[in-house]
Enzyme design. Structure first.
Site, PDB file in Angstrom:
ATOM      1  N   GLY A  43      -4.136  -7.797   0.371  1.00  0.00           N
ATOM      2  CA  GLY A  43      -4.212  -6.635   1.252  1.00  0.00           C
ATOM      3  C   GLY A  43      -5.438  -6.571   2.130  1.00  0.00           C
ATOM      4  O   GLY A  43      -5.389  -6.079   3.252  1.00  0.00           O
ATOM      5  N   ASP A  99      -8.181  -3.046   0.914  1.00  0.00           N
ATOM      6  CA  ASP A  99      -7.461  -2.360   1.987  1.00  0.00           C
ATOM      7  C   ASP A  99      -7.424  -0.850   1.771  1.00  0.00           C
ATOM      8  O   ASP A  99      -7.644  -0.076   2.686  1.00  0.00           O
ATOM      9  CB  ASP A  99      -6.035  -2.923   2.143  1.00  0.00           C
ATOM     10  CG  ASP A  99      -5.254  -2.994   0.821  1.00  0.00           C
ATOM     11  OD1 ASP A  99      -5.800  -2.592  -0.239  1.00  0.00           O
ATOM     12  OD2 ASP A  99      -4.100  -3.453   0.852  1.00  0.00           O
ATOM     13  N   ASP A 102      -6.204   3.897  -3.742  1.00  0.00           N
ATOM     14  CA  ASP A 102      -5.062   4.760  -4.059  1.00  0.00           C
ATOM     15  C   ASP A 102      -5.327   5.417  -5.416  1.00  0.00           C
ATOM     16  O   ASP A 102      -6.065   6.399  -5.486  1.00  0.00           O
ATOM     17  CB  ASP A 102      -3.782   3.918  -4.036  1.00  0.00           C
ATOM     18  CG  ASP A 102      -2.532   4.733  -4.264  1.00  0.00           C
ATOM     19  OD1 ASP A 102      -2.570   5.956  -4.068  1.00  0.00           O
ATOM     20  OD2 ASP A 102      -1.489   4.163  -4.649  1.00  0.00           O
ATOM     21  N   LYS A 131      -6.830   7.294   0.115  1.00  0.00           N
ATOM     22  CA  LYS A 131      -5.802   8.341   0.026  1.00  0.00           C
ATOM     23  C   LYS A 131      -6.361   9.592  -0.609  1.00  0.00           C
ATOM     24  O   LYS A 131      -7.097   9.522  -1.601  1.00  0.00           O
ATOM     25  CB  LYS A 131      -4.612   7.854  -0.806  1.00  0.00           C
ATOM     26  CG  LYS A 131      -3.691   6.941  -0.054  1.00  0.00           C
ATOM     27  CD  LYS A 131      -2.415   6.705  -0.848  1.00  0.00           C
ATOM     28  CE  LYS A 131      -1.625   5.595  -0.193  1.00  0.00           C
ATOM     29  NZ  LYS A 131      -0.441   5.208  -0.981  1.00  0.00           N
ATOM     30  N   PHE A 152       2.865   6.467   1.924  1.00  0.00           N
ATOM     31  CA  PHE A 152       2.869   5.008   1.866  1.00  0.00           C
ATOM     32  C   PHE A 152       2.720   4.409   3.255  1.00  0.00           C
ATOM     33  O   PHE A 152       3.514   4.677   4.145  1.00  0.00           O
ATOM     34  CB  PHE A 152       4.155   4.500   1.196  1.00  0.00           C
ATOM     35  CG  PHE A 152       4.008   3.084   0.739  1.00  0.00           C
ATOM     36  CD1 PHE A 152       3.327   2.781  -0.430  1.00  0.00           C
ATOM     37  CD2 PHE A 152       4.520   2.045   1.504  1.00  0.00           C
ATOM     38  CE1 PHE A 152       3.148   1.469  -0.842  1.00  0.00           C
ATOM     39  CE2 PHE A 152       4.349   0.729   1.097  1.00  0.00           C
ATOM     40  CZ  PHE A 152       3.671   0.442  -0.072  1.00  0.00           C
ATOM     41  N   VAL A 153       1.691   3.602   3.407  1.00  0.00           N
ATOM     42  CA  VAL A 153       1.394   3.024   4.721  1.00  0.00           C
ATOM     43  C   VAL A 153       1.475   1.495   4.681  1.00  0.00           C
ATOM     44  O   VAL A 153       1.298   0.879   3.627  1.00  0.00           O
ATOM     45  CB  VAL A 153      -0.004   3.460   5.223  1.00  0.00           C
ATOM     46  CG1 VAL A 153      -0.046   4.952   5.483  1.00  0.00           C
ATOM     47  CG2 VAL A 153      -1.102   3.065   4.224  1.00  0.00           C
ATOM     48  N   ASP A 159       1.107  -4.085   2.770  1.00  0.00           N
ATOM     49  CA  ASP A 159       2.511  -4.508   2.759  1.00  0.00           C
ATOM     50  C   ASP A 159       3.424  -3.532   2.032  1.00  0.00           C
ATOM     51  O   ASP A 159       2.983  -2.668   1.275  1.00  0.00           O
ATOM     52  CB  ASP A 159       2.620  -5.850   2.017  1.00  0.00           C
ATOM     53  CG  ASP A 159       2.464  -5.692   0.505  1.00  0.00           C
ATOM     54  OD1 ASP A 159       1.446  -5.097   0.086  1.00  0.00           O
ATOM     55  OD2 ASP A 159       3.357  -6.113  -0.248  1.00  0.00           O
TER      56      ASP A 159
HETATM   57  P1  IMP Z   1      -4.661   1.427  -6.738  1.00  0.00           P
HETATM   58  O1  IMP Z   1      -4.998   0.491  -7.863  1.00  0.00           O
HETATM   59  O2  IMP Z   1      -3.582   2.383  -7.095  1.00  0.00           O
HETATM   60  O3  IMP Z   1      -5.865   2.093  -6.113  1.00  0.00           O
HETATM   61  O4  IMP Z   1      -3.942   0.554  -5.651  1.00  0.00           O
HETATM   62  C1  IMP Z   1      -4.628  -0.252  -4.826  1.00  0.00           C
HETATM   63  C2  IMP Z   1      -3.722  -1.319  -4.294  1.00  0.00           C
HETATM   64  O5  IMP Z   1      -2.366  -0.892  -4.151  1.00  0.00           O
HETATM   65  C3  IMP Z   1      -4.220  -1.623  -2.903  1.00  0.00           C
HETATM   66  O6  IMP Z   1      -5.123  -2.683  -2.939  1.00  0.00           O
HETATM   67  C4  IMP Z   1      -2.942  -1.958  -2.182  1.00  0.00           C
HETATM   68  O7  IMP Z   1      -2.682  -3.333  -2.303  1.00  0.00           O
HETATM   69  C5  IMP Z   1      -1.855  -1.194  -2.888  1.00  0.00           C
HETATM   70  N1  IMP Z   1      -1.500   0.060  -2.177  1.00  0.00           N
HETATM   71  C6  IMP Z   1      -1.858   1.322  -2.499  1.00  0.00           C
HETATM   72  N2  IMP Z   1      -1.375   2.222  -1.613  1.00  0.00           N
HETATM   73  C7  IMP Z   1      -0.676   1.497  -0.710  1.00  0.00           C
HETATM   74  C8  IMP Z   1       0.051   1.861   0.479  1.00  0.00           C
HETATM   75  O8  IMP Z   1       0.180   3.030   0.887  1.00  0.00           O
HETATM   76  N3  IMP Z   1       0.616   0.825   1.141  1.00  0.00           N
HETATM   77  C9  IMP Z   1       0.513  -0.480   0.751  1.00  0.00           C
HETATM   78  N4  IMP Z   1      -0.170  -0.854  -0.331  1.00  0.00           N
HETATM   79  C10 IMP Z   1      -0.761   0.122  -1.067  1.00  0.00           C
HETATM   80 MG    MG Z   2      -4.298  -4.724  -2.642  1.00  0.00          MG
END
Ligand code: IMP
Ligand code: MG
Length: 185
Positions: A43, A99, A102, A131, A152-153, A159
């Protein structure tokens, strides 16, 4: 591919200008320090490539490949590391570039593992997007490109099921593209 986008959040030019400013912040923070940038693949590929080229400091660039989504639109809660060995960051300052922040699980897991196994001098986090939501892990990013709503972006490296990473902008994916498939694969 463009038909799958409901609306554009950040155009190419807007992203470029924001990264100019972000790179200045990072440069000010790391001037005079030995540091390693670790880009979280896949990402952060596009973002990290644009960011590091605007940082006029001697830095080392490495990457880590992890997955937490496994094809869906919800974080699976499991973070898997693709490499057996971690980048050599012993005694160095580390800037992790991703990237998006979340749930925070991915960056939390990376930070924990680096601290436990790689003995870095310090760890800071830089994300293009953050986010607005309650996070599973209490984790703060030190450098943030843009704050966004919890939707979701895709694009600019992000991706859905490995598609849309090559879009030059960040946009919101039409819900019908992933409806019925919201559970992780
Ligand atoms: P987290 O562990 O939930 O913070 O997720 C982080 C990873 O999930 C990021 O590095 C992204 O690869 C993916 N991700 C989270 N939100 C999105 C989104 O809205 N679009 C695409 N990929 C996302
Ligand atoms: Mg990622």
């Amino acid at each position: 591919m463009l038909d799958d986008i409901e609306r554009i959040l950040f155009q190419e030019q807007t992203i470029r200008e924001r990264i100019d400013a972000l790179a200045r912040e990072v440069t000010d923070a790391y001037r005079g320090k030995e540091f390693v940038v670790i880009a979280v693949m896949n990402g952060a590929l596009v973002f990290a490539a644009d960011l590091v080229r605007r940082i006029p400091l001697p830095l080392r660039l490495d990457c880590l490949s992890v997955a937490s989504y496994h094809g869906g639109v919800e974080s699976s809660g499991f973070v898997t590391f693709d490499q057996l060995t971690l980048p050599d960051v012993k005694g160095r300052h580390v800037l992790i570039v991703d990237d998006i922040l979340d749930t925070g699980r991915t960056l939390h897991a990376i930070g924990e593992r680096l601290r436990a196994e790689a003995a870095p001098e310090s760890i800071q986090i830089c994300v293009l997007l953050r986010k607005d939501k309650q996070r599973a892990e209490s984790l703060e990013a030190d450098f943030v490109g843009f704050d966004i709503r919890d939707e979701f972006v895709v694009g600019y490296g992000l991706d859905y099921a490995e598609r849309y990473r090559n879009l030059p902008f960040v946009g919101v994916l039409r819900t019908e593209i992933f409806s019925g498939r919201s559970a992780p694969d």
